[in-house]
Design a protein around this motif. Structure first.
Motif, PDB file in Angstrom:
ATOM      1  N   THR A  22       2.101   1.195   7.534  1.00  0.00           N
ATOM      2  CA  THR A  22       2.382   2.516   7.932  1.00  0.00           C
ATOM      3  C   THR A  22       2.165   3.427   6.682  1.00  0.00           C
ATOM      4  N   GLY A  23       1.624   4.463   6.628  1.00  0.00           N
ATOM      5  CA  GLY A  23       1.395   5.078   5.548  1.00  0.00           C
ATOM      6  C   GLY A  23       0.591   6.649   5.972  1.00  0.00           C
ATOM      7  N   ASP A  24       0.460   7.437   4.842  1.00  0.00           N
ATOM      8  CA  ASP A  24      -0.157   8.905   5.241  1.00  0.00           C
ATOM      9  C   ASP A  24      -1.552   8.713   4.849  1.00  0.00           C
ATOM     10  N   LEU A  25      -2.112   7.765   3.787  1.00  0.00           N
ATOM     11  CA  LEU A  25      -3.330   7.373   3.219  1.00  0.00           C
ATOM     12  C   LEU A  25      -3.517   6.167   3.130  1.00  0.00           C
ATOM     13  N   PHE A  26      -4.819   5.707   3.162  1.00  0.00           N
ATOM     14  CA  PHE A  26      -5.017   4.230   2.939  1.00  0.00           C
ATOM     15  C   PHE A  26      -6.569   4.328   2.201  1.00  0.00           C
ATOM     16  N   ALA A  27      -6.459   3.498   1.068  1.00  0.00           N
ATOM     17  CA  ALA A  27      -7.671   3.701   0.281  1.00  0.00           C
ATOM     18  C   ALA A  27      -8.148   2.109   0.006  1.00  0.00           C
ATOM     19  N   THR A  28      -9.430   1.951  -0.117  1.00  0.00           N
ATOM     20  CA  THR A  28      -9.949   0.539  -0.266  1.00  0.00           C
ATOM     21  C   THR A  28     -10.907   0.836  -1.326  1.00  0.00           C
ATOM     22  N   VAL A  29     -10.641  -0.147  -2.593  1.00  0.00           N
ATOM     23  CA  VAL A  29     -11.256   0.347  -3.893  1.00  0.00           C
ATOM     24  C   VAL A  29     -12.169  -0.990  -4.179  1.00  0.00           C
ATOM     25  N   THR A  30     -13.357  -0.379  -4.910  1.00  0.00           N
ATOM     26  CA  THR A  30     -14.196  -1.325  -5.224  1.00  0.00           C
ATOM     27  C   THR A  30     -13.955  -1.445  -6.879  1.00  0.00           C
ATOM     28  N   GLY A  31     -13.862  -2.464  -7.452  1.00  0.00           N
ATOM     29  CA  GLY A  31     -13.413  -2.647  -8.870  1.00  0.00           C
ATOM     30  C   GLY A  31     -11.934  -3.059  -8.908  1.00  0.00           C
ATOM     31  N   THR A  32     -11.224  -2.128  -9.744  1.00  0.00           N
ATOM     32  CA  THR A  32      -9.755  -2.280  -9.958  1.00  0.00           C
ATOM     33  C   THR A  32      -9.127  -1.069  -9.471  1.00  0.00           C
ATOM     34  N   VAL A  33      -7.895  -1.173  -9.331  1.00  0.00           N
ATOM     35  CA  VAL A  33      -7.004  -0.015  -8.697  1.00  0.00           C
ATOM     36  C   VAL A  33      -7.029   1.118  -9.887  1.00  0.00           C
ATOM     37  N   ALA A  34      -6.735   0.742 -11.082  1.00  0.00           N
ATOM     38  CA  ALA A  34      -6.806   1.592 -11.925  1.00  0.00           C
ATOM     39  C   ALA A  34      -8.213   2.302 -12.336  1.00  0.00           C
ATOM     40  N   ASP A  35      -9.226   1.349 -12.158  1.00  0.00           N
ATOM     41  CA  ASP A  35     -10.660   1.968 -12.364  1.00  0.00           C
ATOM     42  C   ASP A  35     -11.704   1.640 -11.210  1.00  0.00           C
ATOM     43  N   PRO A  36     -11.541   2.629 -10.597  1.00  0.00           N
ATOM     44  CA  PRO A  36     -12.382   2.448  -9.138  1.00  0.00           C
ATOM     45  C   PRO A  36     -13.781   2.505  -9.332  1.00  0.00           C
ATOM     46  N   LEU A  37     -14.562   1.768  -8.870  1.00  0.00           N
ATOM     47  CA  LEU A  37     -15.878   1.849  -8.974  1.00  0.00           C
ATOM     48  C   LEU A  37     -16.592   2.675  -7.632  1.00  0.00           C
ATOM     49  N   SER A  38     -17.944   2.901  -7.934  1.00  0.00           N
ATOM     50  CA  SER A  38     -18.467   3.799  -6.601  1.00  0.00           C
ATOM     51  C   SER A  38     -18.606   2.964  -5.302  1.00  0.00           C
ATOM     52  N   GLY A  39     -18.182   3.432  -4.251  1.00  0.00           N
ATOM     53  CA  GLY A  39     -18.020   2.495  -2.964  1.00  0.00           C
ATOM     54  C   GLY A  39     -16.497   2.818  -2.708  1.00  0.00           C
ATOM     55  N   SER A  40     -15.623   3.350  -3.528  1.00  0.00           N
ATOM     56  CA  SER A  40     -14.221   3.217  -3.255  1.00  0.00           C
ATOM     57  C   SER A  40     -14.009   4.406  -2.264  1.00  0.00           C
ATOM     58  N   ASN A  41     -13.157   4.085  -1.249  1.00  0.00           N
ATOM     59  CA  ASN A  41     -12.725   5.358  -0.332  1.00  0.00           C
ATOM     60  C   ASN A  41     -11.586   5.331   0.233  1.00  0.00           C
ATOM     61  N   GLY A  42     -11.216   6.480   0.800  1.00  0.00           N
ATOM     62  CA  GLY A  42      -9.974   6.448   1.523  1.00  0.00           C
ATOM     63  C   GLY A  42      -9.909   7.242   2.916  1.00  0.00           C
ATOM     64  N   TYR A  43      -8.755   7.060   3.705  1.00  0.00           N
ATOM     65  CA  TYR A  43      -8.619   7.735   4.860  1.00  0.00           C
ATOM     66  C   TYR A  43      -7.337   7.890   5.289  1.00  0.00           C
ATOM     67  N   GLY A  44      -7.008   9.174   5.828  1.00  0.00           N
ATOM     68  CA  GLY A  44      -5.743   9.497   6.086  1.00  0.00           C
ATOM     69  C   GLY A  44      -5.529  10.403   7.186  1.00  0.00           C
ATOM     70  N   LEU A  45      -4.477  10.885   7.614  1.00  0.00           N
ATOM     71  CA  LEU A  45      -4.218  12.191   8.528  1.00  0.00           C
ATOM     72  C   LEU A  45      -3.213  13.078   7.996  1.00  0.00           C
ATOM     73  N   LEU A  46      -3.181  14.270   8.426  1.00  0.00           N
ATOM     74  CA  LEU A  46      -2.374  15.446   7.689  1.00  0.00           C
ATOM     75  C   LEU A  46      -2.053  16.288   8.795  1.00  0.00           C
ATOM     76  N   ASP A  47      -1.016  17.159   8.747  1.00  0.00           N
ATOM     77  CA  ASP A  47      -0.470  18.033   9.735  1.00  0.00           C
ATOM     78  C   ASP A  47      -0.384  19.500   8.969  1.00  0.00           C
ATOM     79  N   ALA A  48      -0.845  20.491   9.554  1.00  0.00           N
ATOM     80  CA  ALA A  48      -0.650  21.903   9.051  1.00  0.00           C
ATOM     81  C   ALA A  48       0.905  22.164   9.131  1.00  0.00           C
ATOM     82  N   SER A  49       1.516  22.576   7.954  1.00  0.00           N
ATOM     83  CA  SER A  49       2.966  23.008   7.951  1.00  0.00           C
ATOM     84  C   SER A  49       3.256  24.137   7.207  1.00  0.00           C
TER      85      SER A  49
END
Length: 268
Positions: A146-173
């Motif tokens: 469970t979380g607010d944002l989910f990222a899939t990294v190409t390369g390493t976490v600290a040095d992501p390469l092209s193709g890394s992406n994220g997905y999440g949901l947000l509420d207007a507050s």
């Protein structure tokens, strides 16, 4: 005499209806930002000049900033202003190339045109707060978490390469635009609804001259990752006071008609 009175009230009610109907017109403007709620792309908000910090372990804070480039495909949505944003997330867990974030928050600001400079992170916070978004927590079966944002990294976490992406949901507050964007139009897959889905792509690309990552959040070298993102949701026009005025006008008309019937009955 009554026919005149009745005709006058009817005209007033129709005028109020026309006025309230115009208040529901699809183009809306909030603090200089204009978009069309009847656009087939409504609502799509695209970012440009996005920079963000690097993370490497649980508890690290992901921060970033950028500028909005278009709303519903229109890049002239803010002819006399800039619309910028900052954001923040906390790393909840890391498993291989999968990162889960929580504590999500976005702040959007309207400022004078030309006031934003991607080379100066502090300029993203200039101006008047336009919108605040808070992370919407949901369960993602692909990550098993469970979380607010989910990222899939190409390369390493600290040095992501092209193709890394994220997905999440947000509420207007919060913010002036919130009443137009708080529509609960995105299902989180578990009975809840969010206002926006966030999709992003990113890669490690330090600015020229940044030989190391700075520890100063006001420095461009603190943000070695570049990318882009889009927010997708729905917008609406809040019900104006005109709708209430319309009801009031029709109420007066009904009252007058009842009173006339009563007078006619008494005279008979």
């Amino acid at each position: 005499m009554f026919k005149k009175y009745k005709g006058w009230l009817t005209a007033c009610a129709l005028a109020l209806f026309a006025w309230s109907g115009s208040s529901f017109a699809s183009p809306v403007t909030v603090d200089g930002v204009t978009w069309n709620t009847s656009n087939p792309l409504d609502l799509t908000i695209q970012s440009i000049n996005l920079r963000e910090s690097s993370v490497s372990k649980v508890g690290d804070t992901l921060t970033g900033y950028g500028q909005i480039g278009s709303i519903n495909g229109n890049n002239n949505f803010c002819s006399n202003c800039d619309l910028t944003f900052t954001f923040s997330y906390t790393v909840h867990s890391i498993s291989g190339n999968a990162i889960v974030f929580d504590g999500g928050s976005f702040q959007f600001y309207v400022s004078s045109p030309g006031g934003y400079n991607v080379l100066d992170p502090s300029t993203a916070m200039n101006g008047t707060e336009w919108l605040t978004l808070s992370g919407h927590s949901f369960y993602n079966p692909s990550f098993g978490s469970t979380g607010d944002l989910f990222a899939t990294v190409t390369g390493t976490v600290a040095d992501p390469l092209s193709g890394s992406n994220g997905y999440g949901l947000l509420d207007a507050s919060g913010g002036a635009a919130s009443p137009y964007l708080n529509t609960n139009s995105i299902s989180d897959g578990h009975g809840g609804f969010a206002d926006f889905s966030l999709n992003s792509s990113f890669q490690y690309f330090p600015a020229g001259g940044c030989t190391s990552v700075s520890t100063d959040p006001n420095s461009l070298c603190y943000y070695p990752i570049e990318g882009n993102g889009s927010l997708v949701g729905k917008s609406s026009v809040p019900e104006p006071a005109g709708a209430g005025m319309l009801g009031l006008g029709l109420g007066f008309l009904a009252f007058a008609m009842r009173r006339r019937r009563k007078e006619s009955s008494t005279q008979a």
